[in-house]
Scaffold this motif. Sequence first.
Motif, PDB file in Angstrom:
ATOM      1  N   ILE A 233      19.902 -29.859  22.533  1.00  0.00           N
ATOM      2  CA  ILE A 233      21.265 -30.096  22.038  1.00  0.00           C
ATOM      3  C   ILE A 233      21.303 -29.948  20.512  1.00  0.00           C
ATOM      4  O   ILE A 233      20.309 -30.194  19.848  1.00  0.00           O
ATOM      5  CB  ILE A 233      21.790 -31.491  22.459  1.00  0.00           C
ATOM      6  CG1 ILE A 233      20.919 -32.609  21.867  1.00  0.00           C
ATOM      7  CG2 ILE A 233      21.878 -31.610  23.963  1.00  0.00           C
ATOM      8  CD1 ILE A 233      21.523 -33.976  21.950  1.00  0.00           C
ATOM      9  N   PRO A 234      22.471 -29.546  19.948  1.00  0.00           N
ATOM     10  CA  PRO A 234      22.557 -29.349  18.494  1.00  0.00           C
ATOM     11  C   PRO A 234      22.744 -30.668  17.738  1.00  0.00           C
ATOM     12  O   PRO A 234      23.659 -30.831  16.954  1.00  0.00           O
ATOM     13  CB  PRO A 234      23.784 -28.441  18.340  1.00  0.00           C
ATOM     14  CG  PRO A 234      24.636 -28.797  19.505  1.00  0.00           C
ATOM     15  CD  PRO A 234      23.718 -29.169  20.619  1.00  0.00           C
ATOM     16  N   HIS A 235      21.884 -31.661  18.018  1.00  0.00           N
ATOM     17  CA  HIS A 235      21.933 -32.954  17.336  1.00  0.00           C
ATOM     18  C   HIS A 235      20.522 -33.421  17.075  1.00  0.00           C
ATOM     19  O   HIS A 235      19.591 -33.014  17.776  1.00  0.00           O
ATOM     20  CB  HIS A 235      22.677 -33.985  18.198  1.00  0.00           C
ATOM     21  CG  HIS A 235      24.143 -33.974  17.979  1.00  0.00           C
ATOM     22  ND1 HIS A 235      24.817 -35.003  17.376  1.00  0.00           N
ATOM     23  CD2 HIS A 235      25.069 -33.032  18.257  1.00  0.00           C
ATOM     24  CE1 HIS A 235      26.100 -34.699  17.305  1.00  0.00           C
ATOM     25  NE2 HIS A 235      26.279 -33.510  17.838  1.00  0.00           N
ATOM     26  N   GLY A 236      20.364 -34.298  16.107  1.00  0.00           N
ATOM     27  CA  GLY A 236      19.032 -34.816  15.805  1.00  0.00           C
ATOM     28  C   GLY A 236      18.087 -33.682  15.434  1.00  0.00           C
ATOM     29  O   GLY A 236      18.429 -32.806  14.642  1.00  0.00           O
ATOM     30  N   THR A 237      16.903 -33.673  16.066  1.00  0.00           N
ATOM     31  CA  THR A 237      15.928 -32.597  15.766  1.00  0.00           C
ATOM     32  C   THR A 237      16.433 -31.238  16.243  1.00  0.00           C
ATOM     33  O   THR A 237      16.061 -30.196  15.697  1.00  0.00           O
ATOM     34  CB  THR A 237      14.574 -32.895  16.444  1.00  0.00           C
ATOM     35  OG1 THR A 237      14.812 -33.174  17.831  1.00  0.00           O
ATOM     36  CG2 THR A 237      13.892 -34.092  15.808  1.00  0.00           C
ATOM     37  N   GLY A 238      17.302 -31.253  17.249  1.00  0.00           N
ATOM     38  CA  GLY A 238      17.850 -29.989  17.765  1.00  0.00           C
ATOM     39  C   GLY A 238      18.841 -29.332  16.823  1.00  0.00           C
ATOM     40  O   GLY A 238      19.219 -28.172  17.012  1.00  0.00           O
ATOM     41  N   SER A 239      19.282 -30.078  15.782  1.00  0.00           N
ATOM     42  CA  SER A 239      20.257 -29.492  14.848  1.00  0.00           C
ATOM     43  C   SER A 239      19.579 -28.683  13.750  1.00  0.00           C
ATOM     44  O   SER A 239      20.230 -28.093  12.905  1.00  0.00           O
ATOM     45  CB  SER A 239      21.110 -30.603  14.217  1.00  0.00           C
ATOM     46  OG  SER A 239      20.290 -31.473  13.473  1.00  0.00           O
ATOM     47  N   VAL A 240      18.231 -28.681  13.730  1.00  0.00           N
ATOM     48  CA  VAL A 240      17.486 -27.946  12.699  1.00  0.00           C
ATOM     49  C   VAL A 240      16.855 -26.715  13.334  1.00  0.00           C
ATOM     50  O   VAL A 240      16.169 -26.801  14.343  1.00  0.00           O
ATOM     51  CB  VAL A 240      16.373 -28.834  12.080  1.00  0.00           C
ATOM     52  CG1 VAL A 240      15.650 -28.089  10.966  1.00  0.00           C
ATOM     53  CG2 VAL A 240      16.940 -30.136  11.576  1.00  0.00           C
ATOM     54  N   GLY A 241      17.089 -25.553  12.737  1.00  0.00           N
ATOM     55  CA  GLY A 241      16.477 -24.308  13.230  1.00  0.00           C
ATOM     56  C   GLY A 241      15.356 -23.883  12.276  1.00  0.00           C
ATOM     57  O   GLY A 241      15.580 -23.736  11.082  1.00  0.00           O
ATOM     58  N   VAL A 242      14.143 -23.735  12.792  1.00  0.00           N
ATOM     59  CA  VAL A 242      12.995 -23.339  11.947  1.00  0.00           C
ATOM     60  C   VAL A 242      12.623 -21.897  12.288  1.00  0.00           C
ATOM     61  O   VAL A 242      12.441 -21.539  13.444  1.00  0.00           O
ATOM     62  CB  VAL A 242      11.781 -24.271  12.190  1.00  0.00           C
ATOM     63  CG1 VAL A 242      10.619 -23.858  11.290  1.00  0.00           C
ATOM     64  CG2 VAL A 242      12.167 -25.702  11.928  1.00  0.00           C
ATOM     65  N   VAL A 243      12.516 -21.075  11.231  1.00  0.00           N
ATOM     66  CA  VAL A 243      12.170 -19.641  11.425  1.00  0.00           C
ATOM     67  C   VAL A 243      10.849 -19.383  10.720  1.00  0.00           C
ATOM     68  O   VAL A 243      10.641 -19.801   9.575  1.00  0.00           O
ATOM     69  CB  VAL A 243      13.277 -18.732  10.827  1.00  0.00           C
ATOM     70  CG1 VAL A 243      12.913 -17.270  10.995  1.00  0.00           C
ATOM     71  CG2 VAL A 243      14.601 -19.028  11.512  1.00  0.00           C
ATOM     72  N   MET A 244       9.929 -18.722  11.393  1.00  0.00           N
ATOM     73  CA  MET A 244       8.626 -18.416  10.783  1.00  0.00           C
ATOM     74  C   MET A 244       8.555 -16.935  10.449  1.00  0.00           C
ATOM     75  O   MET A 244       8.916 -16.085  11.264  1.00  0.00           O
ATOM     76  CB  MET A 244       7.507 -18.785  11.753  1.00  0.00           C
ATOM     77  CG  MET A 244       6.131 -18.790  11.128  1.00  0.00           C
ATOM     78  SD  MET A 244       4.913 -19.425  12.273  1.00  0.00           S
ATOM     79  CE  MET A 244       4.193 -17.899  12.852  1.00  0.00           C
ATOM     80  N   ASN A 245       8.075 -16.627   9.241  1.00  0.00           N
ATOM     81  CA  ASN A 245       7.926 -15.244   8.833  1.00  0.00           C
ATOM     82  C   ASN A 245       6.505 -14.779   9.178  1.00  0.00           C
ATOM     83  O   ASN A 245       5.527 -15.257   8.617  1.00  0.00           O
ATOM     84  CB  ASN A 245       8.173 -15.133   7.316  1.00  0.00           C
ATOM     85  CG  ASN A 245       8.281 -13.682   6.869  1.00  0.00           C
ATOM     86  OD1 ASN A 245       7.698 -12.782   7.487  1.00  0.00           O
ATOM     87  ND2 ASN A 245       9.045 -13.463   5.805  1.00  0.00           N
ATOM     88  N   ASN A 246       6.387 -13.868  10.161  1.00  0.00           N
ATOM     89  CA  ASN A 246       5.077 -13.438  10.656  1.00  0.00           C
ATOM     90  C   ASN A 246       4.219 -12.775   9.577  1.00  0.00           C
ATOM     91  O   ASN A 246       3.006 -12.957   9.509  1.00  0.00           O
ATOM     92  CB  ASN A 246       5.234 -12.450  11.818  1.00  0.00           C
ATOM     93  CG  ASN A 246       5.648 -13.182  13.090  1.00  0.00           C
ATOM     94  OD1 ASN A 246       5.368 -14.356  13.222  1.00  0.00           O
ATOM     95  ND2 ASN A 246       6.328 -12.483  13.969  1.00  0.00           N
ATOM     96  N   LYS A 247       4.864 -11.971   8.709  1.00  0.00           N
ATOM     97  CA  LYS A 247       4.105 -11.207   7.715  1.00  0.00           C
ATOM     98  C   LYS A 247       3.382 -12.123   6.733  1.00  0.00           C
ATOM     99  O   LYS A 247       2.302 -11.789   6.238  1.00  0.00           O
ATOM    100  CB  LYS A 247       5.061 -10.269   6.947  1.00  0.00           C
ATOM    101  CG  LYS A 247       5.544  -9.119   7.829  1.00  0.00           C
ATOM    102  CD  LYS A 247       6.592  -8.288   7.115  1.00  0.00           C
ATOM    103  CE  LYS A 247       7.149  -7.239   8.100  1.00  0.00           C
ATOM    104  NZ  LYS A 247       8.272  -6.527   7.498  1.00  0.00           N
ATOM    105  N   LYS A 248       3.999 -13.276   6.430  1.00  0.00           N
ATOM    106  CA  LYS A 248       3.360 -14.173   5.470  1.00  0.00           C
ATOM    107  C   LYS A 248       2.300 -15.053   6.148  1.00  0.00           C
ATOM    108  O   LYS A 248       1.572 -15.756   5.502  1.00  0.00           O
ATOM    109  CB  LYS A 248       4.413 -15.050   4.762  1.00  0.00           C
ATOM    110  CG  LYS A 248       5.228 -14.240   3.764  1.00  0.00           C
ATOM    111  CD  LYS A 248       6.133 -15.133   2.953  1.00  0.00           C
ATOM    112  CE  LYS A 248       6.928 -14.306   1.944  1.00  0.00           C
ATOM    113  NZ  LYS A 248       7.855 -15.124   1.165  1.00  0.00           N
TER     114      LYS A 248
END
Length: 389
Positions: free
Chosen positions: A374-389
Amino acid sequence: MNVDQVQEVVNREGADFFPIKLVEEIAQASERNNLTDEELNKLVITVKNMYEREEVEPGESVGTIAAQSVGEPGTQMTMRTFHYAGVVELNVTLGLPRLIEVVDARKKISTPTMDIYFDEEYRNDEEFIRKMGNKIGKITLNDVIKNFNVNYIDNVITAELDMDIINERRLDIDEIIELIQKTFKQVTINNNLLSFETTLSNDEEKVQQSIRELRFLADKIRDLQISGVKGIGKVVIRHEHGEWVIHTEGSNLGMVLKLEGIDIVRTTTNDIFEIEKVLGIEAARNAIIHELYTTMEEQGLSVDIRHIMLVADTMTSDGVVKSIGRHGISGEKSSVLARAAFEETGKHLLNASIRGESDKLTGIIENVIVGQPIPHGTGSVGVVMNNKK
């Protein structure tokens, strides 16, 4: 220490987000207790820490918490109707039925009442208040008649006005007579004696009809309203906290506020739609907060005012008062799945499929249904990882 000096300290300590009311309260406390500069700084820092601790974390499900906070004490409320504010003559809905009435945004409430306050120059003038009470409360012709006689032989109704009651109720006899003459064309008035005649019928078949007409006229005469504001019945005049106040059965805020000597700031009604119509949506929001909070308080239940404020904000956010239910907020959600999850599932899904609606899955309910975070609590944060780095 005045408000400006306290505001300086507040700004210096980085607490410039304090509302002005809080700053005023700190200034009053400082003056009352003769605080030194050091003690004032300590007080401001303590209040600031407490204030910051009360803040909501980003992503917190405030709606769910508010629903639990209001709903749980609601299960402990009684179902009775209590006497109003110590006034034995008036009944008013309290407890759970009143709570349901407010959140359902009922247009016709079961016991509308008004508390009418007066300006400073009139609030201790008992004669004026009693005169206003008779002007506001409903008085019919039946209340001021002492002898009422229906003569079926001559098809005549006679009624005698009781001058003692008319004087006691501060009514104008000329106004009453003028109203009677205007309403009933076939009336003759001799001092205080009123005679009402009907068209006499000799036809055997029409005798029954003329008797019926006579009875109908008798009821009409008795029920003629000679004083009072539309929508208001009984009034109770009481001396409270050093001033005269009028409590009413029934409500008509628009008309009452136009009367002479009324304190338009403190005079109020428990009918939220009437407040919205006369004073606007912000006043209606405040009325919802006040009604919910006092209803809870009367039952000895304490709910954080912010939960109640959130309920009131939700009900009034569109500029009109809406109920929390399938005919209001829940039934008008943008998400198809959220609407279907509440009530009338088949109807909502069918209508959505006919219209070709799509669901963006932005809320809690719809994501629970499809099994996503759900888009609340921890679900409201989107983490993106950059593969090249």
